[in-house]
Scaffold this active site. Structure first.
Site, PDB file in Angstrom:
ATOM      1  N   LYS A 187       0.691  -1.361  -0.409  1.00 49.54           N
ATOM      2  CA  LYS A 187       0.125  -0.369  -0.292  1.00 49.54           C
ATOM      3  C   LYS A 187       0.850   1.852  -0.207  1.00 49.54           C
ATOM      4  O   LYS A 187       0.784   1.805  -0.945  1.00 49.54           O
ATOM      5  CB  LYS A 187      -1.258  -0.188   0.885  1.00 49.54           C
ATOM      6  CG  LYS A 187      -2.058  -1.049   0.970  1.00 49.54           C
ATOM      7  CD  LYS A 187      -2.598  -1.065   2.464  1.00 49.54           C
ATOM      8  CE  LYS A 187      -3.444  -2.253   2.392  1.00 49.54           C
ATOM      9  NZ  LYS A 187      -4.780  -2.828   3.723  1.00 49.54           N
TER      10      LYS A 187
ATOM     11  N   GLN B 164      -4.286  -0.836  10.565  1.00 44.78           N
ATOM     12  CA  GLN B 164      -4.179  -2.727   9.528  1.00 44.78           C
ATOM     13  C   GLN B 164      -5.167  -3.823  10.210  1.00 44.78           C
ATOM     14  O   GLN B 164      -4.289  -3.551  11.461  1.00 44.78           O
ATOM     15  CB  GLN B 164      -3.156  -3.021   9.120  1.00 44.78           C
ATOM     16  CG  GLN B 164      -2.248  -4.471   8.060  1.00 44.78           C
ATOM     17  CD  GLN B 164      -2.978  -3.951   6.638  1.00 44.78           C
ATOM     18  OE1 GLN B 164      -2.965  -2.958   6.113  1.00 44.78           O
ATOM     19  NE2 GLN B 164      -3.406  -5.398   6.733  1.00 44.78           N
TER      20      GLN B 164
ATOM     21  N   ASP C 211     -10.908   2.254   4.499  1.00 44.30           N
ATOM     22  CA  ASP C 211     -11.710   1.233   4.538  1.00 44.30           C
ATOM     23  C   ASP C 211     -12.910   1.066   4.162  1.00 44.30           C
ATOM     24  O   ASP C 211     -12.813  -0.184   3.862  1.00 44.30           O
ATOM     25  CB  ASP C 211     -10.706   0.473   5.651  1.00 44.30           C
ATOM     26  CG  ASP C 211      -9.236   0.054   5.346  1.00 44.30           C
ATOM     27  OD1 ASP C 211      -9.475  -0.436   4.422  1.00 44.30           O
ATOM     28  OD2 ASP C 211      -8.993  -0.923   6.211  1.00 44.30           O
TER      29      ASP C 211
END
Ligand code: NAD
Length: 288
Positions: free
Chosen positions: A52, A96, A121
């Site tokens: 990422k 994460q 997200d």
């Protein structure tokens, strides 16, 4: 059987994304900034975060990685995320997962830690709610990537029977809602579903996000169906495979996403499409 690779979809979308990033960079008078919290030392999480970070850097996004020891605890992490929510210099936030600890009932649920405005997200209930009402601002990166892939390869959805295996809040559930929004007819399966193969074998489009290696074989698939394999499993002997037995399913399906090289890279790409969408929305509300 034709492969539905992720890279051509990314290549087609990147110029548009770069243009949008240029516009928000000009409006912000600085590069957009993503703050990433990585807790503990899970090797897979470290690999995902690095992918990422690299993609963000290649797009001109400032990615600020905050690695933390598991000893930070849920309350410590929540406090840092709350500070980032309030920081006008942070445009987007990612925690994460999985976290190495459970979130105690004394804290808000994890889905609500990152404010909806900064939640790349799309884990926040506001985003899932908007998707359920057919008007999403952003949706979780994996289903967003799959919808872009289906559009790119012109997979027909309207009136078709789609089956999603899995109903997790970040993959299966938003995937089902997104397909319904495109007028597919939906069968949603999960761990408690009985007669799985009987249901999956009816589908024109089968999206498998169960996290169970090799769950789907040729007996689960309608001849000519389109297959999207979300699963990621690291083999002890090296390499990764999905939830679908690619060799035998490939013999009956018409089109299928490869593992690796299918859904995974698109998931990373959509982090940054979501980031730019969130910043654009925020800048819009600042207009007089
Ligand atoms: P999860 O464990 O949160 O959810 C799995 C879902 O599958 C659950 O709803 C469960 O009920 C269902 N399920 C499990 N076993 C089943 C079975 N035997 N029959 C029917 N349903 C079953 O997992 P998740 O976060 O949704 O991820 C699913 C998989 O996708 C994992 O392998 C994960 O690593 C992978 N993943 C890949 C990407 C990507 O970018 N390719 C992104 C996210 C997740």
């Amino acid at each position: 059987m034709d492969w539905l690779s992720g890279q051509p979809v990314i290549d087609a979308r990147t110029p548009g994304l770069l243009g949008r990033l240029d516009s928000v960079r000009a409006a912000l008078r600085r590069p957009p900034r993503l703050r990433v919290f990585l807790v503990g030392d899970d090797p897979a999480s470290q690999i995902y975060v690095e992918m990422k970070r690299k993609r963000g850097v290649s797009l001109g996004v400032e990615v600020e990685l905050t690695p933390l020891a598991a000893s930070v605890g849920a309350a410590g992490l929540w406090s840092l995320v709350s500070q980032a929510n309030a920081d006008p210099g942070v445009d987007a936030i990612l925690i994460q997962r999985p976290l190495p600890f459970a979130v105690p009932a004394s804290l808000p649920s994890l889905q609500e830690w990152v404010s909806a405005e900064k939640d790349v997200d799309a884990f926040h209930p506001v985003h899932l709610g908007r998707l359920g009402q057919g008007a999403p601002l952003v949706m979780a990166c994996t289903p967003a990537g799959i919808m872009a892939l289906l559009e790119h390869y012109q997979v027909p959805l309207e009136g078709r029977l789609a089956c999603v295996v899995g109903r997790s809040p970040l993959v299966g559930q938003p995937m089902g809602l997104a397909l319904l929004n495109k007028d597919a007819t939906l069968i949603q399966c999960h761990r408690k579903t009985e007669h799985l193969a009987r249901l999956t074998a009816q589908a024109d489009l089968l999206v498998v996000a169960a996290g169970s290696r090799g769950l789907i074989g040729k007996g689960h698939v309608k001849p000519g169906a389109v297959i999207v394999d979300v699963g990621i499993h690291r083999r002890p002997e090296g390499g990764i495979v999905g939830d679908v037995l690619a060799d035998e399913v490939g013999a009956v399906a018409s089109r299928m996403t490869p593992v690796p090289g299918g859904v995974g890279p698109l998931t990373v790409h959509f982090l940054f499409e979501n980031l730019v969408t969130l910043v654009e929305a925020r800048l819009d509300t600042r207009r007089p």
